[in-house]
Design an enzyme around this catalytic site. Structure first.
Site, PDB file in Angstrom:
ATOM      1  N   GLU A  66       0.849  -1.195   0.000  1.00  8.70           N
ATOM      2  CA  GLU A  66       0.000   0.000   0.000  1.00  8.70           C
ATOM      3  C   GLU A  66       0.883   1.243   0.000  1.00  8.70           C
ATOM      4  OE1 GLU A  66      -3.088  -0.051  -1.162  1.00  8.70           O
ATOM      5  OE2 GLU A  66      -3.717  -1.357   0.486  1.00  8.70           O
ATOM      6  N   THR A  76       2.953   2.030  -2.124  1.00  5.85           N
ATOM      7  CA  THR A  76       4.262   1.724  -2.699  1.00  5.85           C
ATOM      8  C   THR A  76       4.288   2.004  -4.199  1.00  5.85           C
ATOM      9  OG1 THR A  76       3.479  -0.549  -2.831  1.00  5.85           O
ATOM     10  CG2 THR A  76       4.997  -0.051  -1.039  1.00  5.85           C
ATOM     11  N   GLY A 126     -13.671   1.288  -1.718  1.00  4.27           N
ATOM     12  CA  GLY A 126     -12.312   0.802  -1.532  1.00  4.27           C
ATOM     13  C   GLY A 126     -11.913  -0.325  -2.465  1.00  4.27           C
ATOM     14  N   SER A 155     -13.737   1.214  -7.640  1.00  8.02           N
ATOM     15  CA  SER A 155     -14.820   1.321  -8.622  1.00  8.02           C
ATOM     16  C   SER A 155     -14.433   2.271  -9.748  1.00  8.02           C
ATOM     17  CB  SER A 155     -16.103   1.798  -7.945  1.00  8.02           C
ATOM     18  OG  SER A 155     -15.863   2.975  -7.198  1.00  8.02           O
ATOM     19  N   GLU A 159      -7.542   8.935 -14.373  1.00 10.13           N
ATOM     20  CA  GLU A 159      -7.954   9.103 -12.963  1.00 10.13           C
ATOM     21  C   GLU A 159      -7.352  10.398 -12.404  1.00 10.13           C
ATOM     22  OE1 GLU A 159      -9.480   6.563 -10.678  1.00 10.13           O
ATOM     23  OE2 GLU A 159      -9.389   8.064  -9.080  1.00 10.13           O
ATOM     24  N   ASP A 184      -4.340   0.432  -9.077  1.00 12.76           N
ATOM     25  CA  ASP A 184      -5.739   0.039  -9.266  1.00 12.76           C
ATOM     26  C   ASP A 184      -6.028  -0.323 -10.716  1.00 12.76           C
ATOM     27  OD1 ASP A 184      -5.801   0.883  -6.653  1.00 12.76           O
ATOM     28  OD2 ASP A 184      -6.717   2.818  -7.117  1.00 12.76           O
ATOM     29  N   TYR A 207      -3.384  12.580   0.113  1.00 11.71           N
ATOM     30  CA  TYR A 207      -2.677  11.625  -0.748  1.00 11.71           C
ATOM     31  C   TYR A 207      -1.542  12.344  -1.492  1.00 11.71           C
ATOM     32  CZ  TYR A 207      -2.095   7.905  -4.254  1.00 11.71           C
ATOM     33  OH  TYR A 207      -1.588   6.914  -5.058  1.00 11.71           O
TER      34      TYR A 207
HETATM   35  C1  GLA Z   1      -5.152   4.573  -4.118  1.00 10.38           C
HETATM   36  C2  GLA Z   1      -4.386   4.901  -5.407  1.00 10.38           C
HETATM   37  C3  GLA Z   1      -3.372   3.820  -5.742  1.00 10.38           C
HETATM   38  C4  GLA Z   1      -2.486   3.499  -4.540  1.00 10.38           C
HETATM   39  C5  GLA Z   1      -3.331   3.290  -3.284  1.00 10.38           C
HETATM   40  C6  GLA Z   1      -2.482   3.134  -2.061  1.00 10.38           C
HETATM   41  O1  GLA Z   1      -5.967   3.436  -4.289  1.00 10.38           O
HETATM   42  O2  GLA Z   1      -5.292   5.029  -6.482  1.00 10.38           O
HETATM   43  O3  GLA Z   1      -2.594   4.221  -6.848  1.00 10.38           O
HETATM   44  O4  GLA Z   1      -1.503   4.468  -4.343  1.00 10.38           O
HETATM   45  O5  GLA Z   1      -4.238   4.355  -3.063  1.00 10.38           O
HETATM   46  O6  GLA Z   1      -1.743   1.967  -2.144  1.00 10.38           O
END
Ligand code: GLA
Length: 426
Positions: free
Chosen positions: A47, A49, A143, A146, A188, A200, A250
């Site tokens: 996560e 990373t 989470g 989607s 995104e 994702d 973030y």
């Molecule tokens: C979100 C981002 C991903 C990733 C995660 C954390 O889901 O879209 O790119 O950085 O957070 O691992």
């Protein structure tokens, strides 16, 4: 029918049925009815990373975003969202230049679609307009990515409706699945303002039944690992909290990691002037745990915590790979608890609700590991547990979570499922 042989997911079937009812205004279509879909994901470990050029270990799940529609003779895209019960429309004309201006007039969900279409247009891929119904069963904002599922499904829908100009596949196709993931990652970013990594979108593009994917987010090389765990389940528990402040937090974490990287590079160069590789340090991925132990103490406290978490998490991903190959799920569970502690105490992206769910899980016998998943501040936890612990955990959450947080949680059991698919009438 032409298809890539995946069985038709229920949301794609439902969208196909809805299409002639929603779009009954006599538009002259230039192609047959077809459907395209792409899955959501869970992330076993790895996560925060991805944007540090590190490793992730996601699993595509048996939940999809789906399009059903037909190509038009003009450059108009009309969308009906079955989930939001709303229509949206934009034009291919002038994209990507007209992106910003067209984005303003669209609801959130349609911005992701526009983002992908805009990025594809920017690559010079000639696209057809289309009308489509969009449906899905990936919980929205819950989470399981989607939005990534919607983006990847958009790319496959564009290929389906522009079949003579745009193909996705191995070499020789317009784009490979990994290139689609990169297009969707940028989509995104421009649609949401979150400077996300590729986790994702890659997870959605690369999904295979009963497999986890080890992805190197620097080289974009990947390999599949068996995720076949008889007697074990993956449970996703949604806190019910949506991440309002998540975009700025973030982006701030991402910046802190970049700062920590350049400071560590300078510190290492000072201490080790003859180290030939230190000058090439460009991400936290390049700092070994030994180097961090030696020099991390010279960083500002907040940067030390962020970097320490990421460097340890990369090591946990690689450890999990070995454990998966040995079917050592108990030990994998232990790493999940560690990841949660790191995300809570060092990376500081957890929340009261996420911590409550993880602590409830910790008390239930047969839960091997649990942690918050995804960006943080809301969303969900992932729980690796024995089948016999599914009911006890469900009861414990129903009993304790509302009392502790004043909220209701939603529980889902996920299976490792296939990647994107399509079906088209001839
Ligand atoms: C979100 C981002 C991903 C990733 C995660 C954390 O889901 O879209 O790119 O950085 O957070 O691992």
């Amino acid at each position: 029918m032409v298809s890539n042989a995946t069985p038709l997911p229920q949301p794609a079937q439902a969208a196909l049925t809805r299409f002639p009812i929603v779009f009954a205004d006599g538009v002259n279509y230039s192609g047959p009815l077809g459907a395209a879909w792409a899955p959501g994901r869970v992330n076993l470990i790895g996560e925060h990373t991805d944007y540090n050029d590190g490793y992730v270990l996601p699993i595509a799940v048996d939940r999809v975003a789906a399009f059903a529609g037909r190509a038009r003779n003009d450059g108009i895209i009309r969308l009906w969202s079955a989930q939001f019960q709303a229509m949206a429309q934009f034009s291919l004309e002038g994209l990507p230049t007209t992106f910003e201006q067209q984005r303003e007039g669209l609801p959130g969900w349609a911005r992701y679609v526009l983002g992908v279409v805009s990025e594809l247009s920017g690559k010079g891929i000639p696209l057809s307009g289309f009308d489509a119904v969009i449906g899905g069963d990936v919980p929205l904002g819950g989470g399981m990515s989607s939005s990534a599922a919607l983006e990847v499904a958009t790319a496959y829908a564009c290929a389906l409706f522009s079949v003579d100009h745009f193909t996705i596949g191995a070499e020789g196709a317009t784009l490979t699945p990994m290139q689609v993931a990169a297009v969707c990652q940028y989509a995104e970013q421009i649609a949401s303002g979150v400077q996300c990594g590729i986790l994702d979108q890659a997870a959605s593009c690369l999904g295979q039944p009963e497999k986890a994917v080890l992805l190197d987010c620097r080289s974009l090389d990947y390999r599949y690992l068996p995720f076949h765990a008889p007697g074990l389940s993956l449970m996703v528990i949604d806190t019910g909290v949506r991440r309002e402040l998540a975009a700025s937090a973030y982006n701030e974490r991402r910046k802190q990691c970049e700062e920590a990287t350049s400071m560590l590079r300078e510190i290492i160069l000072q201490h080790e002037p003859n180290n030939d590789t230190a000058g090439a340090i460009s991400a936290l991925r390049d700092i070994s745990q030994g180097q961090f132990e030696r020099y991390g103490g010279e960083l500002l406290a907040v940067l030390r915590k962020r970097a320490g978490y990421v460097i340890a998490e990369d090591a946990r991903v690689l450890e999990t790979v070995k454990l998966l190959e040995a079917n050592a799920f108990e030990e994998i569970g232990a790493l999940l608890w560690q990841t949660h502690a790191g995300l809570r105490d060092e990376y500081e992206v957890s929340s009261v609700e996420l911590d409550a769910l993880v602590e409830i899980a910790r008390q239930v016998q047969g839960v091997l590991g649990a942690r918050m998943m995804g960006g943080g501040f809301g969303g969900c936890t992932i729980n690796l547990l024995r089948d016999s612990a599914v009911e006890p955990l469900r009861l414990a959450v129903e009993d304790q979570y509302p009392a502790q947080t004043g909220r209701q949680a939603t529980i889902d059991i996920c299976r490792a499922a296939g990647g994107p698919g399509f079906v088209r009438a001839r």
